[in-house]
Write a protein that holds these residues in place. Structure first.
Motif, short mmCIF file in Angstrom:
data_model
loop_
_atom_site.label_atom_id
_atom_site.label_comp_id
_atom_site.label_asym_id
_atom_site.label_seq_id
_atom_site.Cartn_x
_atom_site.Cartn_y
_atom_site.Cartn_z
N GLU A 86 0.83 -1.19 0.00
CA GLU A 86 0.00 0.00 0.00
C GLU A 86 0.87 1.25 0.00
O GLU A 86 2.08 1.19 0.19
CB GLU A 86 -0.94 -0.02 1.20
N LYS A 87 0.25 2.41 -0.19
CA LYS A 87 0.99 3.67 -0.27
C LYS A 87 1.76 3.98 1.00
O LYS A 87 2.70 4.78 0.98
CB LYS A 87 0.05 4.83 -0.60
N LYS A 88 1.38 3.35 2.10
CA LYS A 88 2.06 3.59 3.37
C LYS A 88 3.40 2.86 3.45
O LYS A 88 4.15 3.04 4.41
CB LYS A 88 1.17 3.12 4.53
N THR A 89 3.74 2.04 2.46
CA THR A 89 4.98 1.28 2.46
C THR A 89 6.18 2.22 2.60
O THR A 89 6.31 3.18 1.85
CB THR A 89 5.13 0.47 1.16
N PRO A 90 7.09 1.95 3.54
CA PRO A 90 8.27 2.81 3.73
C PRO A 90 9.17 2.83 2.50
O PRO A 90 9.32 1.83 1.79
CB PRO A 90 8.98 2.18 4.93
N THR A 91 9.79 3.96 2.25
CA THR A 91 10.66 4.15 1.09
C THR A 91 11.80 3.15 1.00
O THR A 91 12.13 2.69 -0.10
CB THR A 91 11.22 5.59 1.09
N PRO A 92 12.47 2.77 2.12
CA PRO A 92 13.59 1.82 2.00
C PRO A 92 13.20 0.50 1.33
O PRO A 92 13.97 -0.03 0.52
CB PRO A 92 14.02 1.61 3.46
N PHE A 93 12.02 -0.03 1.64
CA PHE A 93 11.59 -1.28 1.02
C PHE A 93 11.31 -1.07 -0.47
O PHE A 93 11.67 -1.89 -1.32
CB PHE A 93 10.35 -1.84 1.73
N ILE A 94 10.67 0.05 -0.80
CA ILE A 94 10.38 0.37 -2.20
C ILE A 94 11.68 0.45 -3.00
O ILE A 94 11.81 -0.12 -4.08
CB ILE A 94 9.61 1.71 -2.30
N SER A 95 12.67 1.15 -2.44
CA SER A 95 13.94 1.35 -3.14
C SER A 95 14.73 0.05 -3.30
O SER A 95 15.51 -0.08 -4.24
CB SER A 95 14.78 2.38 -2.39
#
Length: 245
Positions: A123-132
Motif C-alpha cells: 500500500e501507499k504507506k509502504t516505507p521508502t527503503p523497502f520500495i527502493s
C-alpha cells in the motif's frame, strides 16, 4: 522476455488485505509466471479469516506461523527463511514480495544481490527503503483502481510542493525525464521512449504511469506539456520523445 520469468510469490497476510488478490495476480502476469505461491500468518487469528476463502481459488499455500513472543512478528521470519530456501533451490528467476512492511528491505536487497528480479507490492504507506530495495514496486491501491485519475496535471504541478506519500514528485519526475532524454538523445534531440521509460524505472522503482491516471507512458509524458512525442515515424516504428525548447 520479462513475462517468461518464473516468480516466487510470497504474501505477508498480516500486512495485506485479501481484497487485492485478483489485482495482484493480474499484475503478476505482466512480469512472469507464479510458481511458488505462499502466504504467511497466524491462521488462528480471526482477522485473517477472510483470506481463507480466496486461497483455494488462487492455489496459494497458507503457511502457519504462531507468534511465540508478544510483540514479535514471527511471520516475517518465516517468509524470509522460505525466500532464502527458494533462492538456493535455483528454481526461480525472481520474487514478488507482497507487504507494506519495511522489515523485508534487507531481504529484497539480498535477493537482488543474488541476481534475482524482485517486484514489491504494498500500500501507499509502504516505507521508502523497502520500495527502493525492489527492482520494481507496485501500489496495491493503484492496481485496484482506487486512486482517482489525474486529468489536470498542470494544476497538480502548481499545488504539489512536496511529494505525495509513496509516489514520486511530479516536478522531480519531469527533471529526471529531461535529463534522461538529454543523455540518450541523438543529434536532433530525439530519444527512444521505451529506453526513457526503462531508465526512469531504474531511478524510481515505484514509477508507474497508473499512479497518475494514465495507462501508457506516451500519454503521461504528453500530458506534462514539457515534451514532444513522435509516434511510429522511424524505420522500426519506434516512438520518440524530445524536450521542448
Amino acid at each position: 522476455m520479462e513475462n517468461d520469468k518464473k516468480i516466487a510469490v510470497l504474501i505477508d497476510a498480516d500486512n495485506v488485505s485479501d481484497k487485492y488478490i485478483k489485482f495482484i495476480f493480474d499484475e503478476l502476469s505482466n512480469h512472469g509466471t507464479p510458481t511458488y505461491k505462499r502466504i504467511y500468518g497466524d491462521w488462528t487469528k480471526p482477522q485473517l479469516a477472510s483470506w481463507k476463502s480466496v486461497l483455494l481459488n488462487y492455489s496459494i499455500t497458507p503457511i502457519q506461523q504462531y507468534n511465540y513472543t508478544t510483540g514479535k512478528n514471527s511471520t516475517d521470519s518465516a517468509l524470509i527463511i522460505d525466500a532464502m530456501d527458494i533462492l538456493y533451490s535455483k528454481n526461480v528467476d525472481g520474487f514478488c514480495i507482497i507487504s507494506s512492511d519495511s522489515d523485508f528491505t534487507r531481504l529484497a536487497a539480498r535477493l537482488r544481490e543474488a541476481g534475482m528480479y524482485v517486484v514489491g507490492m504494498g500500500e501507499k504507506k509502504t516505507p521508502t527503503p523497502f520500495i527502493s530495495a525492489c527492482e520494481k514496486f507496485k501500489y496495491l491501491e493503484v492496481l485496484a483502481g482506487t486512486i482517482t485519475d489525474i486529468s489536470n496535471i498542470d494544476g497538480v504541478l502548481e499545488k504539489q510542493h512536496t511529494p505525495k506519500e509513496g509516489l514520486a514528485n511530479l516536478g522531480e519526475l519531469i527533471k529526471s525525464i529531461k535529463n534522461i532524454i538529454t543523455e540518450s538523445s541523438d543529434e536532433e534531440g530525439w530519444a527512444n521512449l521505451g529506453e526513457v521509460g526503462n531508465k526512469l524505472n531504474m531511478r524510481y522503482p515505484d514509477f508507474d504511469t497508473r499512479n497518475y491516471g494514465y495507462s501508457k507512458l506516451s500519454s503521461f509524458i504528453s500530458s506534462l506539456n514539457k515534451f514532444e512525442i513522435l509516434s511510429g515515424k522511424t524505420n522500426r516504428g519506434e516512438t520518440l520523445v524530445k524536450n521542448k525548447k
